[in-house]
Design a protein around this motif. Sequence first.
Motif, PDB file in Angstrom:
ATOM      1  N   GLU A 182       0.837  -1.204   0.000  1.00 57.87           N
ATOM      2  CA  GLU A 182       0.000   0.000   0.000  1.00 57.87           C
ATOM      3  C   GLU A 182       0.873   1.256   0.000  1.00 57.87           C
ATOM      4  N   LEU A 183       1.965   1.264   0.774  1.00 58.70           N
ATOM      5  CA  LEU A 183       2.884   2.402   0.741  1.00 58.70           C
ATOM      6  C   LEU A 183       3.461   2.572  -0.658  1.00 58.70           C
ATOM      7  N   TYR A 184       3.807   1.466  -1.294  1.00 59.50           N
ATOM      8  CA  TYR A 184       4.348   1.527  -2.654  1.00 59.50           C
ATOM      9  C   TYR A 184       3.319   2.150  -3.600  1.00 59.50           C
ATOM     10  N   SER A 185       2.062   1.762  -3.467  1.00 62.38           N
ATOM     11  CA  SER A 185       1.026   2.305  -4.352  1.00 62.38           C
ATOM     12  C   SER A 185       0.819   3.800  -4.113  1.00 62.38           C
ATOM     13  N   ARG A 186       1.248   4.295  -2.954  1.00 62.05           N
ATOM     14  CA  ARG A 186       1.169   5.728  -2.645  1.00 62.05           C
ATOM     15  C   ARG A 186       2.464   6.456  -2.988  1.00 62.05           C
ATOM     16  N   ASN A 187       3.319   5.798  -3.744  1.00 59.55           N
ATOM     17  CA  ASN A 187       4.581   6.348  -4.246  1.00 59.55           C
ATOM     18  C   ASN A 187       5.676   6.459  -3.184  1.00 59.55           C
ATOM     19  N   TRP A 188       5.593   5.704  -2.099  1.00 59.52           N
ATOM     20  CA  TRP A 188       6.694   5.590  -1.150  1.00 59.52           C
ATOM     21  C   TRP A 188       7.609   4.479  -1.640  1.00 59.52           C
ATOM     22  N   ARG A 189       8.907   4.615  -1.427  1.00 56.60           N
ATOM     23  CA  ARG A 189       9.881   3.587  -1.796  1.00 56.60           C
ATOM     24  C   ARG A 189      10.768   3.297  -0.589  1.00 56.60           C
ATOM     25  N   PHE A 190      11.192   2.033  -0.466  1.00 55.14           N
ATOM     26  CA  PHE A 190      12.075   1.641   0.632  1.00 55.14           C
ATOM     27  C   PHE A 190      13.504   1.675   0.133  1.00 55.14           C
ATOM     28  N   HIS A 191      14.358   2.454   0.807  1.00 51.23           N
ATOM     29  CA  HIS A 191      15.766   2.591   0.437  1.00 51.23           C
ATOM     30  C   HIS A 191      16.552   1.488   1.144  1.00 51.23           C
ATOM     31  N   LYS A 192      17.183   0.621   0.370  1.00 47.64           N
ATOM     32  CA  LYS A 192      17.866  -0.552   0.925  1.00 47.64           C
ATOM     33  C   LYS A 192      19.105  -0.195   1.735  1.00 47.64           C
ATOM     34  N   GLU A 193      19.797   0.878   1.383  1.00 47.21           N
ATOM     35  CA  GLU A 193      21.043   1.231   2.065  1.00 47.21           C
ATOM     36  C   GLU A 193      20.785   1.893   3.424  1.00 47.21           C
TER      37      GLU A 193
ATOM     38  N   ASP B 101      11.178   8.740   9.233  1.00 49.91           N
ATOM     39  CA  ASP B 101      12.134   8.252  10.226  1.00 49.91           C
ATOM     40  C   ASP B 101      11.385   7.479  11.309  1.00 49.91           C
ATOM     41  N   PRO B 102      11.564   6.138  11.382  1.00 52.62           N
ATOM     42  CA  PRO B 102      10.839   5.356  12.383  1.00 52.62           C
ATOM     43  C   PRO B 102      11.327   5.591  13.816  1.00 52.62           C
ATOM     44  N   ASP B 103      12.513   6.166  13.991  1.00 49.01           N
ATOM     45  CA  ASP B 103      13.018   6.442  15.339  1.00 49.01           C
ATOM     46  C   ASP B 103      12.282   7.622  15.977  1.00 49.01           C
ATOM     47  N   THR B 104      12.021   8.675  15.183  1.00 50.22           N
ATOM     48  CA  THR B 104      11.329   9.858  15.694  1.00 50.22           C
ATOM     49  C   THR B 104       9.853   9.857  15.303  1.00 50.22           C
TER      50      THR B 104
ATOM     51  N   LYS C   6      17.753   2.084   4.913  1.00 51.83           N
ATOM     52  CA  LYS C   6      16.643   1.398   5.589  1.00 51.83           C
ATOM     53  C   LYS C   6      15.518   2.346   5.991  1.00 51.83           C
ATOM     54  N   LEU C   7      15.182   3.297   5.103  1.00 55.82           N
ATOM     55  CA  LEU C   7      14.095   4.239   5.353  1.00 55.82           C
ATOM     56  C   LEU C   7      13.159   4.287   4.148  1.00 55.82           C
ATOM     57  N   TRP C   8      11.912   4.659   4.402  1.00 59.49           N
ATOM     58  CA  TRP C   8      10.949   4.912   3.334  1.00 59.49           C
ATOM     59  C   TRP C   8      11.107   6.356   2.887  1.00 59.49           C
ATOM     60  N   LEU C   9      10.950   6.604   1.593  1.00 58.27           N
ATOM     61  CA  LEU C   9      11.041   7.950   1.054  1.00 58.27           C
ATOM     62  C   LEU C   9      10.054   8.125  -0.084  1.00 58.27           C
TER      63      LEU C   9
ATOM     64  N   GLN D 153       8.600  10.711  12.465  1.00 62.35           N
ATOM     65  CA  GLN D 153       8.316  11.967  11.779  1.00 62.35           C
ATOM     66  C   GLN D 153       8.821  11.894  10.354  1.00 62.35           C
ATOM     67  N   ARG D 154       8.266  12.775   9.536  1.00 58.24           N
ATOM     68  CA  ARG D 154       8.718  12.936   8.153  1.00 58.24           C
ATOM     69  C   ARG D 154       9.719  14.083   8.119  1.00 58.24           C
ATOM     70  N   ALA D 155      10.748  13.918   7.296  1.00 60.13           N
ATOM     71  CA  ALA D 155      11.760  14.968   7.158  1.00 60.13           C
ATOM     72  C   ALA D 155      12.021  15.197   5.675  1.00 60.13           C
ATOM     73  N   LYS D 156      12.031  16.469   5.267  1.00 60.99           N
ATOM     74  CA  LYS D 156      12.332  16.813   3.878  1.00 60.99           C
ATOM     75  C   LYS D 156      13.835  17.009   3.753  1.00 60.99           C
ATOM     76  N   LYS D 157      14.420  16.345   2.753  1.00 56.81           N
ATOM     77  CA  LYS D 157      15.866  16.450   2.542  1.00 56.81           C
ATOM     78  C   LYS D 157      16.163  16.461   1.063  1.00 56.81           C
ATOM     79  N   GLU D 158      17.235  17.140   0.700  1.00 52.83           N
ATOM     80  CA  GLU D 158      17.743  17.063  -0.663  1.00 52.83           C
ATOM     81  C   GLU D 158      18.665  15.854  -0.713  1.00 52.83           C
ATOM     82  N   ALA D 159      18.495  15.017  -1.736  1.00 58.55           N
ATOM     83  CA  ALA D 159      19.284  13.791  -1.799  1.00 58.55           C
ATOM     84  C   ALA D 159      19.444  13.324  -3.236  1.00 58.55           C
TER      85      ALA D 159
END
Length: 158
Positions: A52-63, A92-95, A65-68, A97-103
């Motif tokens: 469901e996250l994937y269908s909402r355009n979230w992707r899991f970063h393997k390196e 970020d599953p630790d906090t 280990k976060l969704w973006l 919260q969502r964080a906006k970053k340039e990457a």
Amino acid sequence: MTIEPEFHLPACYNVSAPAPGPAKAQSFSDETLFYMFYSSPRDTLQEVAAQELYSRNWRFHKEIKLWLTKETGQSPFQKGATFERGTYTFFDPDTWQRAKKEATIYYDQLEERVLPPTLGGMGLNMGALPMNANMASMQAQAGVGAPPMGLQAQPLRG
């Protein structure tokens, strides 16, 4: 000889079965899906949440280990055949919260979607989903449960 008690079952106890998980997941918030994903390692619920996250355009970063996901309405600053650079929202599953970053995101570092046969028709098969060796190793490295099963690298949609 068996004696059966005489009783009447009130109508309020006659309920229909709830909708299967994948169909119901469409109505959940992103935060609820993240909770399902991180709290149910190697479980069908984790797969349902990941799909469901994937269908909402979230992707899991393997390196890392976060969704973006891409920032809404923004195009990448730079785009190549194997990467793109832009502003992304990371969860970020630790906090929690969502964080906006340039990457710079390399496509081969993102999990790609491969729909398991158990979820193909949006029916839920409660049997255990297989986990390949690469996924098991990623789970051990992440320390927070298995990565989304059935996802492989693919570019983010614009």
